[in-house]
Every structure is written in C-alpha cells, then in structure tokens.
Write an enzyme that holds these catalytic residues in place. Sequence first.
Site, PDB file in Angstrom:
ATOM      1  N   GLU A  68      61.836  70.503  96.401  1.00  0.00           N
ATOM      2  CA  GLU A  68      61.886  69.090  96.781  1.00  0.00           C
ATOM      3  C   GLU A  68      60.483  68.576  97.106  1.00  0.00           C
ATOM      4  O   GLU A  68      60.113  67.459  96.723  1.00  0.00           O
ATOM      5  CB  GLU A  68      62.822  68.918  97.993  1.00  0.00           C
ATOM      6  CG  GLU A  68      63.130  67.472  98.336  1.00  0.00           C
ATOM      7  CD  GLU A  68      63.892  66.726  97.248  1.00  0.00           C
ATOM      8  OE1 GLU A  68      64.934  67.230  96.821  1.00  0.00           O
ATOM      9  OE2 GLU A  68      63.416  65.650  96.814  1.00  0.00           O
ATOM     10  N   GLU A  75      56.051  63.089  92.019  1.00  0.00           N
ATOM     11  CA  GLU A  75      56.342  61.642  92.004  1.00  0.00           C
ATOM     12  C   GLU A  75      55.116  60.848  92.460  1.00  0.00           C
ATOM     13  O   GLU A  75      54.780  59.818  91.876  1.00  0.00           O
ATOM     14  CB  GLU A  75      57.516  61.334  92.944  1.00  0.00           C
ATOM     15  CG  GLU A  75      58.882  61.558  92.324  1.00  0.00           C
ATOM     16  CD  GLU A  75      60.026  61.252  93.290  1.00  0.00           C
ATOM     17  OE1 GLU A  75      61.168  61.479  92.902  1.00  0.00           O
ATOM     18  OE2 GLU A  75      59.764  60.796  94.423  1.00  0.00           O
TER      19      GLU A  75
HETATM   20  N1  LIG Z   1      56.427  54.958  85.806  1.00  0.00           N
HETATM   21  C1  LIG Z   1      57.656  55.166  85.359  1.00  0.00           C
HETATM   22  N2  LIG Z   1      57.924  55.088  84.037  1.00  0.00           N
HETATM   23  C2  LIG Z   1      59.163  55.314  83.550  1.00  0.00           C
HETATM   24  N3  LIG Z   1      60.235  55.639  84.306  1.00  0.00           N
HETATM   25  C3  LIG Z   1      60.047  55.742  85.630  1.00  0.00           C
HETATM   26  C4  LIG Z   1      58.768  55.503  86.241  1.00  0.00           C
HETATM   27  N4  LIG Z   1      58.887  55.677  87.575  1.00  0.00           N
HETATM   28  C5  LIG Z   1      60.171  55.998  87.785  1.00  0.00           C
HETATM   29  N5  LIG Z   1      60.878  56.041  86.649  1.00  0.00           N
HETATM   30  C6  LIG Z   1      62.290  56.375  86.469  1.00  0.00           C
HETATM   31  O1  LIG Z   1      63.092  55.511  87.262  1.00  0.00           O
HETATM   32  C7  LIG Z   1      64.131  56.240  87.911  1.00  0.00           C
HETATM   33  C8  LIG Z   1      64.001  56.143  89.428  1.00  0.00           C
HETATM   34  O2  LIG Z   1      62.738  56.637  89.807  1.00  0.00           O
HETATM   35  P1  LIG Z   1      62.227  56.738  91.307  1.00  0.00           P
HETATM   36  O3  LIG Z   1      60.783  57.053  91.290  1.00  0.00           O
HETATM   37  O4  LIG Z   1      62.685  55.527  92.044  1.00  0.00           O
HETATM   38  O5  LIG Z   1      62.948  58.046  91.767  1.00  0.00           O
HETATM   39  P2  LIG Z   1      64.271  58.320  92.591  1.00  0.00           P
HETATM   40  O6  LIG Z   1      65.240  58.994  91.695  1.00  0.00           O
HETATM   41  O7  LIG Z   1      64.689  57.103  93.323  1.00  0.00           O
HETATM   42  O8  LIG Z   1      63.693  59.462  93.557  1.00  0.00           O
HETATM   43  P3  LIG Z   1      63.462  59.498  95.116  1.00  0.00           P
HETATM   44  O9  LIG Z   1      64.792  59.188  95.761  1.00  0.00           O
HETATM   45  O10 LIG Z   1      63.018  60.919  95.340  1.00  0.00           O
HETATM   46  O11 LIG Z   1      62.367  58.501  95.411  1.00  0.00           O
HETATM   47  C9  LIG Z   1      64.017  57.685  87.390  1.00  0.00           C
HETATM   48  O12 LIG Z   1      64.854  57.880  86.265  1.00  0.00           O
HETATM   49  C10 LIG Z   1      62.557  57.787  86.975  1.00  0.00           C
HETATM   50  O13 LIG Z   1      62.349  58.728  85.986  1.00  0.00           O
END
Ligand SMILES: Nc1ncnc2c1ncn2[C@@H]1O[C@H](COP(=O)(O)OP(=O)(O)OP(=O)(O)O)[C@@H](O)[C@H]1O
Length: 126
Positions: A68, A75
């Site tokens: 994690e 991220e």
């Molecule tokens: N720069 C980017 N380009 C393309 N897709 C992205 C980008 N950033 C995030 N995503 C996609 O958007 C979705 C949400 O991403 P996010 O970074 O919000 O993660 P998360 O699943 O909410 O994780 P966490 O709860 O750990 O923050 C995921 O499918 C991720 O791959």
Amino acid sequence: MPGKKKNPLWRSFGYAFAGIWTGIRKERNMKIHCTALLMVVIAGIAFRITVSEWCICIVLCALVMSLELVNTALEAVVDLVTEEKKPLAKIAKDTAAGAVLIAAIASVIIGLLIFVPHIAGWFIQS
Ligand SMILES: Nc1ncnc2c1ncn2[C@@H]1O[C@H](COP(=O)(O)OP(=O)(O)OP(=O)(O)O)[C@@H](O)[C@H]1O
C-alpha cells in the site's frame, strides 16, 4: 550522489517512520489495513493462535501495508510527472493498485483458513 554526506542511520529511520505516518494519515486504505491489523492482533490473542500462525499473520499484514505504501509512493510520482490524463499513468496506477488487491485477497483467504477453525472450536467448546 558522490561527495554528498550520508544521513545518520537514526535520521533515515525517522524519514521512514514519517513516510509510514503520512501513508496512514492520507490514505483511506492504510487506515483500513491498520484496523484489520488491530483486529488480527485482538483475535490472535483471544484465540491463542500458534507461533507459526502469528508469523503468517505478521508477514501478510506487513506485505499488504508495504505494498500500500509503495502504491502511494507510485501515485505521488505519477502525479508529480503529469497532471494530464495519460494511458501510461493509468497503467502505472492501476497495476500498482492491483498488486495491493492481490495481496489483500490472499491475506483474507489465509486469515479465514487460520481463524475459522479457532472460531469453530470455540463454538464447539461452549
Ligand atoms: N494521470 C492520469 N492519467 C490517466 N488515468 C489516471 C491518471 N490519474 C489517475 N488515473 C486513473 O483514474 C482512476 C482514479 O485514480 P486516483 O489517482 O484517484 O486513484 P484512486 O483509485 O482513487 O486511489 P486512492 O484511493 O489510493 O487515491 C484510476 O483508474 C487511475 O488509474
């Protein structure tokens, strides 16, 4: 970096603990993992699990929480590199999240294999 003085060991440990604390503060999933860890410790003490079972539980908790933190680090790096939507950024984030999910699912299954017989034994005794 050549010529750069190395940090003392205690300071490096301090940075690592700060990283763990940041993960717990900022990541909802880390809070869930910490709650799960607490429940495992309470259940382990309550059901008097064996040393081998403790070792398995500790390794699995460490594995999930470590992954994690790596996921959180990845991220952060992706967000640092680009704020635009990019397919490679999505692959990086989703595969790292997948790694955590695999470890978490395996941990739940193994946890059930360890604790269900203890819980069943407790019911049979009482
Ligand atoms: N720069 C980017 N380009 C393309 N897709 C992205 C980008 N950033 C995030 N995503 C996609 O958007 C979705 C949400 O991403 P996010 O970074 O919000 O993660 P998360 O699943 O909410 O994780 P966490 O709860 O750990 O923050 C995921 O499918 C991720 O791959």
